[in-house]
Design a protein around this motif. Structure first.
Motif, PDB file in Angstrom:
ATOM      1  N   GLY A 172      -0.516   1.969  -1.120  1.00 39.96           N
ATOM      2  CA  GLY A 172       0.906   2.151  -0.865  1.00 39.96           C
ATOM      3  C   GLY A 172       1.736   0.985  -1.365  1.00 39.96           C
ATOM      4  N   ALA A 173       3.020   1.259  -1.658  1.00 41.83           N
ATOM      5  CA  ALA A 173       3.972   0.219  -2.011  1.00 41.83           C
ATOM      6  C   ALA A 173       5.190   0.351  -1.107  1.00 41.83           C
ATOM      7  N   PRO A 174       5.452  -0.668  -0.209  1.00 45.76           N
ATOM      8  CA  PRO A 174       4.624  -1.848   0.020  1.00 45.76           C
ATOM      9  C   PRO A 174       3.278  -1.485   0.658  1.00 45.76           C
ATOM     10  N   TRP A 175       2.355  -2.449   0.642  1.00 48.33           N
ATOM     11  CA  TRP A 175       1.067  -2.238   1.315  1.00 48.33           C
ATOM     12  C   TRP A 175       1.291  -1.816   2.773  1.00 48.33           C
ATOM     13  N   ASN A 176       2.211  -2.530   3.416  1.00 47.67           N
ATOM     14  CA  ASN A 176       2.408  -2.462   4.857  1.00 47.67           C
ATOM     15  C   ASN A 176       3.071  -1.137   5.255  1.00 47.67           C
ATOM     16  N   ARG A 177       2.285  -0.245   5.905  1.00 49.20           N
ATOM     17  CA  ARG A 177       2.834   1.066   6.273  1.00 49.20           C
ATOM     18  C   ARG A 177       3.988   0.954   7.252  1.00 49.20           C
ATOM     19  N   GLN A 178       3.932  -0.079   8.099  1.00 46.78           N
ATOM     20  CA  GLN A 178       4.980  -0.267   9.103  1.00 46.78           C
ATOM     21  C   GLN A 178       6.359  -0.373   8.438  1.00 46.78           C
ATOM     22  N   ILE A 179       6.402  -0.956   7.260  1.00 49.27           N
ATOM     23  CA  ILE A 179       7.662  -1.073   6.517  1.00 49.27           C
ATOM     24  C   ILE A 179       7.913   0.190   5.701  1.00 49.27           C
ATOM     25  N   ARG A 180       6.847   0.714   5.095  1.00 44.04           N
ATOM     26  CA  ARG A 180       6.962   1.825   4.149  1.00 44.04           C
ATOM     27  C   ARG A 180       7.287   3.147   4.846  1.00 44.04           C
ATOM     28  N   SER A 181       6.621   3.354   5.997  1.00 43.27           N
ATOM     29  CA  SER A 181       6.710   4.640   6.686  1.00 43.27           C
ATOM     30  C   SER A 181       6.586   4.365   8.181  1.00 43.27           C
ATOM     31  N   PRO A 182       7.649   3.783   8.774  1.00 42.76           N
ATOM     32  CA  PRO A 182       7.539   3.270  10.145  1.00 42.76           C
ATOM     33  C   PRO A 182       7.178   4.318  11.195  1.00 42.76           C
ATOM     34  N   ASP A 183       7.405   5.598  10.895  1.00 47.48           N
ATOM     35  CA  ASP A 183       6.994   6.637  11.847  1.00 47.48           C
ATOM     36  C   ASP A 183       5.505   6.960  11.730  1.00 47.48           C
ATOM     37  N   GLY A 184       4.814   6.272  10.840  1.00 49.47           N
ATOM     38  CA  GLY A 184       3.369   6.506  10.682  1.00 49.47           C
ATOM     39  C   GLY A 184       3.103   7.586   9.652  1.00 49.47           C
ATOM     40  N   GLY A 185       2.032   8.345   9.871  1.00 51.00           N
ATOM     41  CA  GLY A 185       1.686   9.424   8.948  1.00 51.00           C
ATOM     42  C   GLY A 185       0.615   9.018   7.965  1.00 51.00           C
ATOM     43  N   ASP A 186      -0.009  10.045   7.372  1.00 49.15           N
ATOM     44  CA  ASP A 186      -1.114   9.789   6.436  1.00 49.15           C
ATOM     45  C   ASP A 186      -0.628   9.261   5.083  1.00 49.15           C
ATOM     46  N   ASN A 187       0.625   9.565   4.740  1.00 49.68           N
ATOM     47  CA  ASN A 187       1.204   9.122   3.459  1.00 49.68           C
ATOM     48  C   ASN A 187       0.399   9.617   2.265  1.00 49.68           C
ATOM     49  N   LEU A 188       0.311  10.947   2.167  1.00 45.23           N
ATOM     50  CA  LEU A 188      -0.365  11.549   1.014  1.00 45.23           C
ATOM     51  C   LEU A 188       0.411  11.255  -0.261  1.00 45.23           C
ATOM     52  N   TYR A 189      -0.279  11.115  -1.404  1.00 45.02           N
ATOM     53  CA  TYR A 189      -1.717  11.171  -1.632  1.00 45.02           C
ATOM     54  C   TYR A 189      -2.269   9.776  -1.903  1.00 45.02           C
ATOM     55  N   LEU A 190      -1.746   8.795  -1.139  1.00 45.76           N
ATOM     56  CA  LEU A 190      -2.267   7.434  -1.281  1.00 45.76           C
ATOM     57  C   LEU A 190      -3.769   7.442  -1.023  1.00 45.76           C
ATOM     58  N   SER A 191      -4.496   6.557  -1.720  1.00 44.23           N
ATOM     59  CA  SER A 191      -5.913   6.317  -1.449  1.00 44.23           C
ATOM     60  C   SER A 191      -6.728   7.603  -1.423  1.00 44.23           C
ATOM     61  N   SER A 192      -6.398   8.520  -2.313  1.00 44.98           N
ATOM     62  CA  SER A 192      -7.067   9.824  -2.334  1.00 44.98           C
ATOM     63  C   SER A 192      -7.775  10.050  -3.660  1.00 44.98           C
ATOM     64  N   ILE A 193      -8.753  10.951  -3.611  1.00 45.12           N
ATOM     65  CA  ILE A 193      -9.270  11.563  -4.826  1.00 45.12           C
ATOM     66  C   ILE A 193      -8.539  12.894  -4.953  1.00 45.12           C
ATOM     67  N   TYR A 242      -4.484 -10.069   7.470  1.00 43.92           N
ATOM     68  CA  TYR A 242      -3.259  -9.326   7.192  1.00 43.92           C
ATOM     69  C   TYR A 242      -2.205  -9.649   8.243  1.00 43.92           C
ATOM     70  N   ALA A 243      -0.984  -9.898   7.789  1.00 48.58           N
ATOM     71  CA  ALA A 243       0.126 -10.140   8.711  1.00 48.58           C
ATOM     72  C   ALA A 243       1.397  -9.576   8.087  1.00 48.58           C
ATOM     73  N   THR A 244       2.313  -9.126   8.934  1.00 46.44           N
ATOM     74  CA  THR A 244       3.578  -8.557   8.457  1.00 46.44           C
ATOM     75  C   THR A 244       4.544  -9.658   8.051  1.00 46.44           C
ATOM     76  N   ASP A 245       5.235  -9.445   6.956  1.00 41.30           N
ATOM     77  CA  ASP A 245       6.334 -10.327   6.567  1.00 41.30           C
ATOM     78  C   ASP A 245       7.559  -9.885   7.359  1.00 41.30           C
TER      79      ASP A 245
END
Ligand code: CA
Length: 722
Positions: free
Chosen positions: A288-309, A444-447
């Protein structure tokens, strides 16, 4: 041993042809010859050489097995392997390419996306092509100005450039056929991966997940470079609508943030594979960009299709299936690692599988027709999850693995992964997948003060807790956990059969052959052959440099050759610092080619020892600490943790007085942009730049003090022993 039998069949064929010739000799000459003459051996003719065997595709074949049926060089004679010739590249940055060998020519790509054609037997340079990548584009790439190789089809070559172009050349003379810009130059996209060819199209992805891009792959017509289709791997801004149903479904798994501002990530920067029978193109999707899901998608979620085949129909780029290795990715756990297609017997049933050892530490076997998960087992040290639940197909995360609220402890794997881009090999003779694996933790730590820095690193992490501690005992405790290994993984038994330890991480890609051999270069500067069935070390060559690229073999004019692009570089070679536990590694950029009884020799290696002689430190401790924070935000990725270079870029502790005097001109002004060191004057002010300078000087003094303490400690130990 398939090729051995092919070889003997060929010899048998030659013998029977000779016998046929003698029977068909002109009657006038045979009239007086007694009947027994037919059984007399004909005059000894030189045996026809065994047929040429090429390395025509990136992974040797579309299944990307990297297993060669050649066995002329084998476990019985590999000790006679010697250098046939070498070729010095004119660059001194990382080399990661897989050579292609076609019709007696070796095609390689090197630093700054340059392409070379060498005569495979003599090494003569036939032509070279420089796509003139602007050197200041280096700041937009995470992991060195590398290129992993070219693709070939019917006299035409295809390769990506660091600044996002796809170029086609005539293989005969290196002349340009066409080129297209595949990326938006307003975004920090790069290309380092090799294109793949499927039928009449060439497929290319891109990189930039650390910086802020939206991942996609594009298919272009081989003939003229016309775009056939594009598949995005993550959704854009939902307000703009969706390109496909796949994007609409993916967007339901993102929420609460404005991921499209940074880009979302999901770049396909390296691995692909193709099954012609199923007509499926497989893509390995990044972090993901950013790596940190908390910033990228604060409600959570799988964030498809990151890290997928992802499996696509290569004719139109439509979605077929996906398997996500790391739902809600937040640790730079790409699934861009090498994927191999194989036919395995599992539980008594033949299965068409796809196999991958992505960064997250689990080895996956999937049904490649449907994406069904068949097995997932830890191949590396893992602290973020206990296991993969085979019912749900999802990893079971450990408490505190997500750094939401507080930093993790030492977390395995770190961002370089249990396995990175370095290719594996699947050997059907042994049934083993050889993984160039590693353990290297991260904290790992949040900026907390994250803001999108356009064009720069945007991981949303605070890197200070991950920097090695100064305390020698604490530091050693971390370094003791950093290792590298070849793991010979049995994908049916779901466990390793043998393992070879390395001095450190970031070792080379792997080749295996029907000669019961495994070849790999390593971070200690060796090229090594092992027995494929046991891991016994059979042969070693001093490459004088770290080797990260994978070797290939081919046969030309009757001789089998081994070829590897040698040279130190890539992400860990930049950021690694002291975590490169194999020690300081020089970069010497060469193509090395070997054969049995090869007699060529490399020139003696020149020892480039660092001279650390810093100016006096005039700054306060606060200024140094402020400089440390900026260094770990802007500089660490190329110049190494603690200002200790990994070998591919200058070691800042060893700056000369002249360079110290030019600090502002270089760091703010961009005086060295032609080496890839751009000016940061638009991003950093004079005070920040001065503080970074103080930190670098402080690190130089620290290194001198540390060496002095080590030397006195060793002297004491020696004294105690007397
Ligand atoms: Ca990444």
């Amino acid at each position: 041993m398939k090729l051995r039998s092919v070889h003997w069949l060929a010899v048998a064929g030659i013998v029977s042809t000779l016998a046929a010739c003698s029977r068909e000799a002109p009657p006038a000459e045979t009239a007086t010859v007694p009947a027994v003459a037919e059984t007399v051996a004909p005059a000894p003719a030189p045996p026809a050489p065994a047929p040429d065997v090429e390395w025509p595709k990136h992974g040797l074949n579309q299944a990307e097995t990297r297993f060669s049926p050649l066995a002329d060089i084998n476990d019985g004679n590999v000790d006679k392997l010697g250098l046939a010739w070498y070729f010095d590249y004119p660059t001194a940055r990382g080399l990661e390419a897989t050579p292609l060998v076609i019709d007696g020519v070796i095609y390689t790509s090197g630093s700054w996306s340059m392409v070379y054609a060498n005569n495979a037997v003599t090494g003569e340079l036939l032509w070279f092509y420089d796509p003139q990548v602007p050197r200041n584009w280096a700041v937009h790439g995470c992991c060195d100005v590398v290129n992993r190789g070219v693709a070939y089809d019917q006299g035409r070559l295809f390769f990506g450039t660091y600044d996002g172009r796809l170029v086609s050349l005539n293989a005969a003379d290196g002349s340009l056929r066409w080129e297209v810009q595949t990326t938006d130059k307003e975004r920090p996209y790069t290309i380092t991966g090799a294109p793949r060819i499927v039928k009449d199209k060439v497929i290319i992805g891109n990189g930039g997940g650390e910086f802020g891009v939206r991942g996609y792959v594009t298919a272009y017509a081989l003939d003229d470079g016309a775009q056939a289709w594009r598949f995005y791997t993550v959704p854009g801004n939902p307000a703009d609508g969706f390109e496909s149903d796949a994007m609409k479904k993916a967007a339901e798994t993102w929420g609460g943030g404005e991921w499209w501002v940074v880009g979302g990530g999901g770049t396909v920067w390296d691995s692909m594979a193709y099954d012609p029978e199923l007509n499926l193109l497989y893509l390995g999707v990044g972090n993901g960009a950013p790596w940190n899901r908390q910033i990228r998608s604060p409600d959570g979620g799988d964030n498809l299709y990151l890290s997928s085949i992802l499996a696509l129909n290569p004719d139109d780029g439509s979605y077929v299936w996906h398997y996500q290795t790391t739902p809600g990715e937040t640790w730079d756990y790409t699934a861009t690692q090498h994927m191999i297609l194989a036919d395995l017997e599992l539980d008594g049933k033949p299965r068409k599988v796809i196999m991958q050892a992505p960064k997250n530490g689990f080895f996956y076997v999937l049904d490649r027709a449907t994406g069904e998960l068949l097995s997932a087992d830890a191949y590396a040290t893992i602290t973020w999850a206990t296991h993969v639940d085979m019912e749900t197909g999802r990893p079971v995360e450990t408490e505190g693995a997500r750094y939401e609220g507080k930093a993790t402890g030492l977390h395995f794997p770190g961002p370089i992964g249990g396995h990175n881009w370095h290719p594996m090999s699947y050997n059907p003779d042994t049934g083993l997948v050889y993984i160039p694996a590693q353990d290297a933790p991260w904290v790992y730590a949040t900026d907390e003060n994250f803001r999108h820095r356009k064009g720069y690193w945007n991981t949303g992490t605070d890197n200070r807790p991950a920097s090695l501690p100064d305390d020698p005992v604490e530091k050693q405790a971390v370094l003791d956990t950093v290792t590298g290994a070849i793991i010979a993984w049995d994908p049916v038994a779901q466990q390793p059969r043998w393992r070879v330890e390395h001095e450190g991480p970031w070792n080379g890609g792997i080749l295996s052959t029907a000669g019961n051999l495994v070849f790999q270069g390593n971070s200690s500067g060796e090229l090594v052959a092992y027995r494929a069935d046991t891991g016994e070390r059979l042969w070693v060559f001093d490459a004088q440099t770290g080797v990260v690229a994978p070797p290939v073999v081919f046969r030309q004019a009757g001789n089998q050759y081994l070829a590897v692009v040698a040279g130190w570089g890539g992400s860990l070679a930049l950021v690694g610092g002291e975590a490169l536990t194999a020690g300081p590694i020089p970069n010497r950029s060469r193509l090395l080619v070997f054969k049995l009884d090869g007699k060529a020799e490399l020139p003696p290696a020149v020892d480039k020892r660092l001279v650390i002689d810093p100016p006096e430190l005039t700054a306060s401790a606060e200024q140094v600490m402020a400089g440390r924070k900026e260094y770990l935000t802007y500089c660490v990725y190329c110049h190494g943790d603690g200002a200790v270079s990994g070998g591919a870029t200058p070691d800042l502790r060893a700056l000369t007085p002249e360079k110290h005097a030019m600090w502002d001109a270089i760091v703010l002004g961009g005086m060295h942009w032609q080496n890839g060191m751009v000016g940061f004057g638009g991003e950093l002010d004079k005070e920040q730049s001065d503080n970074i300078h103080y930190y670098v000087i402080e690190r130089a003094h620290f290194s001198l003090a540390e060496s002095a303490a080590e030397a006195s400690g060793e002297a004491k130990e020696e004294g105690a022993g007397d």
